[in-house]
Design a protein around this motif. Structure first.
Motif, mmCIF file in Angstrom:
data_model
loop_
_atom_site.group_PDB
_atom_site.id
_atom_site.type_symbol
_atom_site.label_atom_id
_atom_site.label_comp_id
_atom_site.label_asym_id
_atom_site.label_seq_id
_atom_site.Cartn_x
_atom_site.Cartn_y
_atom_site.Cartn_z
ATOM 1 N N SER A 207 -3.213 3.093 4.642
ATOM 2 C CA SER A 207 -4.582 2.912 5.181
ATOM 3 C C SER A 207 -4.857 1.616 5.331
ATOM 4 O O SER A 207 -5.640 1.159 6.174
ATOM 5 C CB SER A 207 -5.841 3.516 4.309
ATOM 6 N N LEU A 208 -4.286 0.728 4.520
ATOM 7 C CA LEU A 208 -4.535 -0.755 4.542
ATOM 8 C C LEU A 208 -3.826 -1.273 5.848
ATOM 9 O O LEU A 208 -4.244 -2.539 6.175
ATOM 10 C CB LEU A 208 -3.936 -1.546 3.494
ATOM 11 N N LYS A 209 -2.948 -0.580 6.395
ATOM 12 C CA LYS A 209 -2.392 -1.081 7.726
ATOM 13 C C LYS A 209 -3.369 -0.785 9.073
ATOM 14 O O LYS A 209 -2.987 -0.932 10.200
ATOM 15 C CB LYS A 209 -1.026 -0.344 8.025
ATOM 16 N N TYR A 210 -4.464 0.224 8.759
ATOM 17 C CA TYR A 210 -5.336 0.410 9.630
ATOM 18 C C TYR A 210 -6.618 0.064 9.166
ATOM 19 O O TYR A 210 -7.604 1.015 9.059
ATOM 20 C CB TYR A 210 -4.974 2.086 9.881
ATOM 21 N N PRO A 211 -7.195 -1.325 9.111
ATOM 22 C CA PRO A 211 -8.628 -1.716 8.664
ATOM 23 C C PRO A 211 -9.521 -0.917 9.488
ATOM 24 O O PRO A 211 -9.444 -0.927 10.577
ATOM 25 C CB PRO A 211 -8.329 -3.116 8.566
ATOM 26 N N HIS A 212 -10.644 -0.624 8.625
ATOM 27 C CA HIS A 212 -11.843 0.081 9.527
ATOM 28 C C HIS A 212 -12.987 -0.113 8.745
ATOM 29 O O HIS A 212 -12.971 -0.390 7.608
ATOM 30 C CB HIS A 212 -11.687 1.683 9.625
ATOM 31 N N ASP A 213 -14.234 -0.647 9.539
ATOM 32 C CA ASP A 213 -15.421 -1.096 9.103
ATOM 33 C C ASP A 213 -15.972 -0.086 8.037
ATOM 34 O O ASP A 213 -16.952 -0.339 7.196
ATOM 35 C CB ASP A 213 -16.348 -1.507 9.964
ATOM 36 N N GLN A 214 -15.692 1.219 8.100
ATOM 37 C CA GLN A 214 -16.202 2.272 7.180
ATOM 38 C C GLN A 214 -15.429 3.018 6.223
ATOM 39 O O GLN A 214 -15.486 3.751 5.465
ATOM 40 C CB GLN A 214 -16.623 3.497 8.259
ATOM 41 N N VAL A 215 -14.023 2.164 6.050
ATOM 42 C CA VAL A 215 -13.228 2.850 4.891
ATOM 43 C C VAL A 215 -12.932 1.921 3.898
ATOM 44 O O VAL A 215 -12.740 0.924 3.843
ATOM 45 C CB VAL A 215 -11.733 2.768 5.800
ATOM 46 N N LEU A 216 -12.924 2.568 2.639
ATOM 47 C CA LEU A 216 -12.729 1.897 1.277
ATOM 48 C C LEU A 216 -11.440 2.481 0.800
ATOM 49 O O LEU A 216 -11.656 3.697 0.697
ATOM 50 C CB LEU A 216 -14.005 2.062 0.324
ATOM 51 N N THR A 217 -10.678 1.603 0.485
ATOM 52 C CA THR A 217 -9.110 2.192 -0.277
ATOM 53 C C THR A 217 -9.228 1.890 -1.711
ATOM 54 O O THR A 217 -9.404 0.926 -1.967
ATOM 55 C CB THR A 217 -8.069 1.464 0.634
ATOM 56 N N LEU A 218 -8.946 2.907 -2.410
ATOM 57 C CA LEU A 218 -8.844 2.764 -3.813
ATOM 58 C C LEU A 218 -7.508 2.983 -4.095
ATOM 59 O O LEU A 218 -6.632 3.941 -3.560
ATOM 60 C CB LEU A 218 -9.593 3.918 -4.518
ATOM 61 N N ARG A 219 -6.920 2.105 -5.230
ATOM 62 C CA ARG A 219 -5.482 1.992 -5.727
ATOM 63 C C ARG A 219 -5.817 1.958 -7.246
ATOM 64 O O ARG A 219 -6.798 1.337 -7.579
ATOM 65 C CB ARG A 219 -4.738 1.195 -4.985
ATOM 66 N N THR A 220 -4.603 2.229 -8.015
ATOM 67 C CA THR A 220 -4.858 2.169 -9.470
ATOM 68 C C THR A 220 -3.385 1.589 -9.859
ATOM 69 O O THR A 220 -2.339 1.983 -9.350
ATOM 70 C CB THR A 220 -5.158 3.692 -9.977
ATOM 71 N N PHE A 221 -3.525 1.095 -10.990
ATOM 72 C CA PHE A 221 -2.179 0.598 -11.977
ATOM 73 C C PHE A 221 -1.809 1.558 -12.925
ATOM 74 O O PHE A 221 -1.045 1.561 -13.722
ATOM 75 C CB PHE A 221 -2.309 -0.433 -12.444
ATOM 76 N N SER A 222 -2.747 3.115 -13.192
ATOM 77 C CA SER A 222 -2.510 3.973 -14.072
ATOM 78 C C SER A 222 -1.157 4.559 -13.846
ATOM 79 O O SER A 222 -0.566 4.996 -14.671
ATOM 80 C CB SER A 222 -3.872 5.034 -13.941
ATOM 81 N N LYS A 223 -0.863 4.873 -12.549
ATOM 82 C CA LYS A 223 0.166 5.956 -12.608
ATOM 83 C C LYS A 223 1.480 5.229 -12.440
ATOM 84 O O LYS A 223 2.486 5.254 -13.170
ATOM 85 C CB LYS A 223 -0.049 6.648 -11.293
ATOM 86 N N ALA A 224 2.148 4.797 -11.152
ATOM 87 C CA ALA A 224 3.438 4.081 -11.074
ATOM 88 C C ALA A 224 3.393 3.064 -11.907
ATOM 89 O O ALA A 224 4.424 2.510 -12.375
ATOM 90 C CB ALA A 224 3.437 3.581 -9.368
ATOM 91 N N TYR A 225 2.334 2.242 -12.535
ATOM 92 C CA TYR A 225 2.977 1.034 -13.426
ATOM 93 C C TYR A 225 2.313 1.398 -14.657
ATOM 94 O O TYR A 225 2.713 0.533 -15.539
ATOM 95 C CB TYR A 225 1.767 -0.009 -12.922
ATOM 96 N N GLY A 226 2.267 2.628 -15.035
ATOM 97 C CA GLY A 226 2.124 3.074 -16.453
ATOM 98 C C GLY A 226 1.153 2.412 -17.298
ATOM 99 O O GLY A 226 1.331 2.075 -18.469
ATOM 100 N N LEU A 227 -0.218 1.966 -16.566
ATOM 101 C CA LEU A 227 -1.307 1.277 -17.445
ATOM 102 C C LEU A 227 -2.498 2.242 -17.521
ATOM 103 O O LEU A 227 -3.633 1.723 -17.557
ATOM 104 C CB LEU A 227 -1.717 0.237 -16.733
ATOM 105 N N ALA A 228 -2.323 3.495 -17.785
ATOM 106 C CA ALA A 228 -3.260 4.393 -17.635
ATOM 107 C C ALA A 228 -4.593 4.033 -18.918
ATOM 108 O O ALA A 228 -5.650 4.318 -18.750
ATOM 109 C CB ALA A 228 -2.883 5.800 -17.619
ATOM 110 N N GLY A 229 -3.733 3.665 -20.027
ATOM 111 C CA GLY A 229 -4.517 3.289 -21.191
ATOM 112 C C GLY A 229 -5.266 2.214 -20.996
ATOM 113 O O GLY A 229 -6.510 1.763 -21.794
ATOM 114 N N ALA A 230 -4.882 1.127 -20.247
ATOM 115 C CA ALA A 230 -5.579 -0.139 -19.919
ATOM 116 C C ALA A 230 -6.839 0.164 -18.927
ATOM 117 O O ALA A 230 -7.804 -0.651 -19.071
ATOM 118 C CB ALA A 230 -4.572 -1.017 -19.427
ATOM 119 N N ARG A 231 -6.868 1.273 -18.153
ATOM 120 C CA ARG A 231 -8.022 1.611 -17.089
ATOM 121 C C ARG A 231 -8.224 0.296 -16.150
ATOM 122 O O ARG A 231 -9.072 -0.576 -16.566
ATOM 123 C CB ARG A 231 -9.246 1.674 -17.859
ATOM 124 N N ILE A 232 -7.241 0.187 -15.302
ATOM 125 C CA ILE A 232 -7.367 -0.852 -14.412
ATOM 126 C C ILE A 232 -6.905 -0.316 -12.871
ATOM 127 O O ILE A 232 -5.920 0.355 -12.684
ATOM 128 C CB ILE A 232 -6.455 -2.006 -14.838
#
Length: 261
Positions: A207-232
């Motif tokens: 979605s970051l390749k298609y910026p839009h005035d009404q779109v908020l993109t959420l991403r996390t470091f919990s999954k792929a980066y193994g930081l679920a316990g850090a909450r970031i």
């Protein structure tokens, strides 16, 4: 004397119950090798470099964090956006909560699908929102049906891609067609918590390749980066949306250790 009584929509909620930990299962059954699947945690764990960064900042725990500013600057540079387009928080769910707090009032209409991330249902019910649930189509978000369901009352549309828990994803063409049909007004929350796992699919819409005035993109470091316990986690979107989130988020979120990791 009697305790304060919460409103009916809060009384109807049930506290979140986390799954049993690996330590609990090991103690009860004596297994040596255990993989916990329910929460999609990374069995490889965090990077040794992330753990080293955490150790580096522990001497400064007596001082307050800088509200994610260091991470925001780094993300803005890596994602080729401006600082005012990025916010960091205690997991992407925290940013989703603050977007809802910043823009929604009790009784507002929000749209998502049946069979998606339970966290959105919990927040929507806690805020006493009018939640419209659209059936999944082949276990996937039906963006055409969601577009059909939008009314002048609709204030937010929640679209996790890939979806949790079904693991399915809608395509680039479906997403762009949805944006073409999106009327002015509603915010679209694109929850890309599993973005890194879908990057190899040609039809996946970053979605970051298609910026839009009404779109908020959420991403996390919990999954792929193994930081679920850090909450970031972090959010990327228009400066107006990010600015509103910054107004309502906790002042010193995220923690120094999470940001360093």
């Amino acid at each position: 004397m009697s305790c304060p009584v919460p409103p009916p929509h809060i009384q109807a909620l049930k506290p979140y119950q986390a799954g049993r930990s690996i330590e609990e299962i090991r103690e009860e059954y004596g297994f040596e090798k255990i993989y916990k699947l329910a929460s999609n945690e990374n069995p490889l764990g965090a990077s040794p470099r992330a753990l080293e960064r955490i150790r580096d900042v522990t001497s400064g725990l007596a001082t307050y964090p800088n509200a994610g500013l260091t991470l925001r600057k780094e993300l803005a540079k890596r994602l080729h956006v401006k600082l005012e387009n990025v916010v960091a928080g205690s997991g992407s769910e925290s940013i989703m909560l603050n977007a809802m707090r910043g823009y929604l009032l009790p009784g507002d209409e929000v749209i998502t699908a049946e069979g998606t991330f339970i966290g959105y249902y919990v927040i929507a019910n806690a805020m006493n929102l009018d939640m419209k649930l659209i059936p999944l189509k082949n276990y996937t978000f039906d963006l055409d049906a969601i577009a059909d369901a939008i009314t002048p009352r609709t204030k937010m549309i929640y679209l996790p891609n890939p979806n949790n828990p079904t693991g399915t994803a809608f395509t680039r063409d479906e997403y762009l067609r949805f944006l073409d049909r999106l009327p002015e007004g509603p915010m679209v929350v694109m929850d890309e918590a599993y973005f890194e796992f879908a990057m190899g699919y040609d039809e996946y819409p970053d979605s970051l390749k298609y910026p839009h005035d009404q779109v908020l993109t959420l991403r996390t470091f919990s999954k792929a980066y193994g930081l679920a316990g850090a909450r970031i986690g972090y959010g990327v979107g228009p400066a107006d949306i990010i600015g509103t989130i910054l107004k309502v988020k906790l002042p010193f979120e995220p923690t120094s250790m999470a940001q360093a990791a």
